[in-house]
Design a protein around this motif. Structure first.
Motif, PDB file in Angstrom:
ATOM      1  N   GLU A  39       1.359  -0.944   0.024  1.00  0.00           N
ATOM      2  CA  GLU A  39       0.124   0.189   0.586  1.00  0.00           C
ATOM      3  C   GLU A  39       0.692   1.287   0.269  1.00  0.00           C
ATOM      4  O   GLU A  39       1.796   1.186   0.834  1.00  0.00           O
ATOM      5  N   ARG A  40       0.479   2.120  -1.276  1.00  0.00           N
ATOM      6  CA  ARG A  40       1.336   3.557  -1.104  1.00  0.00           C
ATOM      7  C   ARG A  40       0.111   4.657  -1.599  1.00  0.00           C
ATOM      8  O   ARG A  40      -1.015   4.535  -1.928  1.00  0.00           O
ATOM      9  N   ASP A  41       1.280   5.976  -1.046  1.00  0.00           N
ATOM     10  CA  ASP A  41      -0.042   7.010  -1.632  1.00  0.00           C
ATOM     11  C   ASP A  41       0.232   6.630  -2.989  1.00  0.00           C
ATOM     12  O   ASP A  41       1.435   6.859  -3.787  1.00  0.00           O
ATOM     13  N   GLY A  42      -0.642   6.964  -3.471  1.00  0.00           N
ATOM     14  CA  GLY A  42      -0.990   7.447  -4.979  1.00  0.00           C
ATOM     15  C   GLY A  42      -1.618   8.324  -5.803  1.00  0.00           C
ATOM     16  O   GLY A  42      -2.018   9.112  -5.099  1.00  0.00           O
ATOM     17  N   SER A  43      -1.644   8.852  -6.946  1.00  0.00           N
ATOM     18  CA  SER A  43      -1.960   9.990  -7.334  1.00  0.00           C
ATOM     19  C   SER A  43      -3.904   8.813  -8.557  1.00  0.00           C
ATOM     20  O   SER A  43      -3.172   7.621  -8.577  1.00  0.00           O
ATOM     21  N   ILE A  44      -4.655   9.562  -8.808  1.00  0.00           N
ATOM     22  CA  ILE A  44      -5.501   9.423  -9.978  1.00  0.00           C
ATOM     23  C   ILE A  44      -5.398   9.494 -11.692  1.00  0.00           C
ATOM     24  O   ILE A  44      -4.646  10.848 -11.571  1.00  0.00           O
ATOM     25  N   PRO A  45      -5.417   8.280 -12.166  1.00  0.00           N
ATOM     26  CA  PRO A  45      -4.979   8.742 -13.658  1.00  0.00           C
ATOM     27  C   PRO A  45      -6.179   9.636 -14.224  1.00  0.00           C
ATOM     28  O   PRO A  45      -7.054   9.580 -14.033  1.00  0.00           O
ATOM     29  N   VAL A  46      -5.678  10.778 -14.844  1.00  0.00           N
ATOM     30  CA  VAL A  46      -6.213  11.333 -15.638  1.00  0.00           C
ATOM     31  C   VAL A  46      -6.645  11.031 -16.596  1.00  0.00           C
ATOM     32  O   VAL A  46      -8.612  11.174 -16.590  1.00  0.00           O
ATOM     33  N   TRP A  47      -6.808   9.677 -17.494  1.00  0.00           N
ATOM     34  CA  TRP A  47      -7.791   9.024 -17.628  1.00  0.00           C
ATOM     35  C   TRP A  47      -9.174   8.586 -17.183  1.00  0.00           C
ATOM     36  O   TRP A  47     -10.390   8.657 -17.657  1.00  0.00           O
ATOM     37  N   LEU A  48      -8.981   8.284 -16.061  1.00  0.00           N
ATOM     38  CA  LEU A  48     -10.150   7.597 -15.327  1.00  0.00           C
ATOM     39  C   LEU A  48     -10.913   8.384 -14.431  1.00  0.00           C
ATOM     40  O   LEU A  48     -12.082   8.560 -14.394  1.00  0.00           O
ATOM     41  N   MET A  49      -9.647  10.058 -14.536  1.00  0.00           N
ATOM     42  CA  MET A  49     -11.010  11.363 -13.693  1.00  0.00           C
ATOM     43  C   MET A  49     -12.178  11.823 -14.838  1.00  0.00           C
ATOM     44  O   MET A  49     -13.104  12.000 -14.313  1.00  0.00           O
ATOM     45  N   LEU A  50     -11.367  11.310 -16.149  1.00  0.00           N
ATOM     46  CA  LEU A  50     -11.802  11.895 -17.490  1.00  0.00           C
ATOM     47  C   LEU A  50     -13.562  10.725 -16.766  1.00  0.00           C
ATOM     48  O   LEU A  50     -14.537  11.487 -17.980  1.00  0.00           O
ATOM     49  N   VAL A  51     -12.564   9.849 -17.622  1.00  0.00           N
ATOM     50  CA  VAL A  51     -14.549   8.538 -17.416  1.00  0.00           C
ATOM     51  C   VAL A  51     -15.055   8.435 -16.686  1.00  0.00           C
ATOM     52  O   VAL A  51     -17.091   9.091 -15.957  1.00  0.00           O
ATOM     53  N   VAL A  52     -14.775   9.051 -14.867  1.00  0.00           N
ATOM     54  CA  VAL A  52     -15.900   9.492 -13.756  1.00  0.00           C
ATOM     55  C   VAL A  52     -16.854  11.009 -14.221  1.00  0.00           C
ATOM     56  O   VAL A  52     -17.903  10.667 -14.541  1.00  0.00           O
ATOM     57  N   ILE A  53     -16.310  12.033 -14.519  1.00  0.00           N
ATOM     58  CA  ILE A  53     -16.915  13.154 -15.282  1.00  0.00           C
ATOM     59  C   ILE A  53     -17.863  12.801 -16.087  1.00  0.00           C
ATOM     60  O   ILE A  53     -18.760  13.654 -16.246  1.00  0.00           O
ATOM     61  N   GLY A  54     -17.363  12.329 -17.367  1.00  0.00           N
ATOM     62  CA  GLY A  54     -18.544  11.592 -18.173  1.00  0.00           C
ATOM     63  C   GLY A  54     -19.391  10.673 -18.031  1.00  0.00           C
ATOM     64  O   GLY A  54     -19.930  10.859 -19.017  1.00  0.00           O
ATOM     65  N   LEU A  55     -19.319   9.830 -17.423  1.00  0.00           N
ATOM     66  CA  LEU A  55     -20.045   9.339 -16.461  1.00  0.00           C
ATOM     67  C   LEU A  55     -20.927   9.936 -15.603  1.00  0.00           C
ATOM     68  O   LEU A  55     -22.501   9.578 -15.867  1.00  0.00           O
ATOM     69  N   LEU A  56     -20.740  11.333 -15.128  1.00  0.00           N
ATOM     70  CA  LEU A  56     -22.143  12.196 -13.724  1.00  0.00           C
ATOM     71  C   LEU A  56     -21.943  13.198 -14.949  1.00  0.00           C
ATOM     72  O   LEU A  56     -23.354  13.340 -15.321  1.00  0.00           O
ATOM     73  N   ILE A  57     -22.066  13.906 -15.994  1.00  0.00           N
ATOM     74  CA  ILE A  57     -22.165  14.164 -17.303  1.00  0.00           C
ATOM     75  C   ILE A  57     -23.565  13.071 -17.669  1.00  0.00           C
ATOM     76  O   ILE A  57     -24.798  14.058 -17.926  1.00  0.00           O
ATOM     77  N   TRP A  58     -23.159  12.312 -18.253  1.00  0.00           N
ATOM     78  CA  TRP A  58     -24.448  11.366 -18.751  1.00  0.00           C
ATOM     79  C   TRP A  58     -25.341  10.695 -18.048  1.00  0.00           C
ATOM     80  O   TRP A  58     -26.044  10.956 -18.502  1.00  0.00           O
ATOM     81  N   SER A  59     -25.241  10.925 -16.896  1.00  0.00           N
ATOM     82  CA  SER A  59     -26.673  10.401 -15.760  1.00  0.00           C
ATOM     83  C   SER A  59     -27.485  11.523 -15.797  1.00  0.00           C
ATOM     84  O   SER A  59     -28.728  11.364 -15.800  1.00  0.00           O
ATOM     85  N   VAL A  60     -26.490  13.004 -16.094  1.00  0.00           N
ATOM     86  CA  VAL A  60     -27.822  14.021 -15.716  1.00  0.00           C
ATOM     87  C   VAL A  60     -28.063  13.670 -16.622  1.00  0.00           C
ATOM     88  O   VAL A  60     -29.605  14.152 -16.835  1.00  0.00           O
ATOM     89  N   TYR A  61     -27.871  13.751 -17.672  1.00  0.00           N
ATOM     90  CA  TYR A  61     -28.129  14.049 -19.440  1.00  0.00           C
ATOM     91  C   TYR A  61     -30.176  12.971 -19.117  1.00  0.00           C
ATOM     92  O   TYR A  61     -30.136  13.371 -19.395  1.00  0.00           O
ATOM     93  N   TYR A  62     -29.463  12.114 -18.897  1.00  0.00           N
ATOM     94  CA  TYR A  62     -30.613  10.589 -18.753  1.00  0.00           C
ATOM     95  C   TYR A  62     -31.514  10.910 -18.040  1.00  0.00           C
ATOM     96  O   TYR A  62     -32.400  10.438 -18.350  1.00  0.00           O
ATOM     97  N   THR A  63     -31.300  11.625 -17.145  1.00  0.00           N
ATOM     98  CA  THR A  63     -32.151  11.535 -16.181  1.00  0.00           C
ATOM     99  C   THR A  63     -33.176  12.371 -16.273  1.00  0.00           C
ATOM    100  O   THR A  63     -34.599  12.315 -15.939  1.00  0.00           O
ATOM    101  N   VAL A  64     -32.425  13.945 -17.170  1.00  0.00           N
ATOM    102  CA  VAL A  64     -33.257  14.755 -17.391  1.00  0.00           C
ATOM    103  C   VAL A  64     -34.287  14.254 -18.813  1.00  0.00           C
ATOM    104  O   VAL A  64     -35.472  14.507 -18.673  1.00  0.00           O
ATOM    105  N   ARG A  65     -33.094  13.674 -19.822  1.00  0.00           N
ATOM    106  CA  ARG A  65     -33.802  13.348 -20.616  1.00  0.00           C
ATOM    107  C   ARG A  65     -35.231  12.356 -20.447  1.00  0.00           C
ATOM    108  O   ARG A  65     -36.337  12.355 -21.097  1.00  0.00           O
ATOM    109  N   TYR A  66     -34.925  10.688 -20.037  1.00  0.00           N
ATOM    110  CA  TYR A  66     -35.482  10.335 -20.136  1.00  0.00           C
ATOM    111  C   TYR A  66     -36.614  10.009 -18.911  1.00  0.00           C
ATOM    112  O   TYR A  66     -37.543   9.344 -18.844  1.00  0.00           O
TER     113      TYR A  66
END
Length: 70
Positions: A39-66
């Motif tokens: 176990e060590r201190d680490g950082s979150i990869p940029v691609w993983l942060m982009l995936v999380v942000i993309g899923l959050l935006i998609w969930s808001v769109y889906y909620t509003v749209r459907y």
């Protein structure tokens, strides 16, 4: 209970032992002896942060749209 018996860890919830000395310049890594996990201190990869942000935006769109009343 002898000192030898007290030093043996059987509970996995106990705090892990440092794998490096405390005096090292980097933060200490912890090694779970029985599992072989380090176990060590680490950082979150940029691609993983982009995936999380993309899923959050998609969930808001889906909620509003459907899930809207119209």
């Amino acid at each position: 209970m002898s000192d030898e018996q007290r030093s043996v860890r059987t509970d996995p919830a106990e705090k892990p032992e440092p794998a490096q000395p405390e005096s090292s310049e980097t933060s200490p890594a912890y090694l779970y002896r029985h599992a072989g996990i380090r176990e060590r201190d680490g950082s979150i990869p940029v691609w993983l942060m982009l995936v999380v942000i993309g899923l959050l935006i998609w969930s808001v769109y889906y909620t509003v749209r459907y899930w809207s009343a119209s």
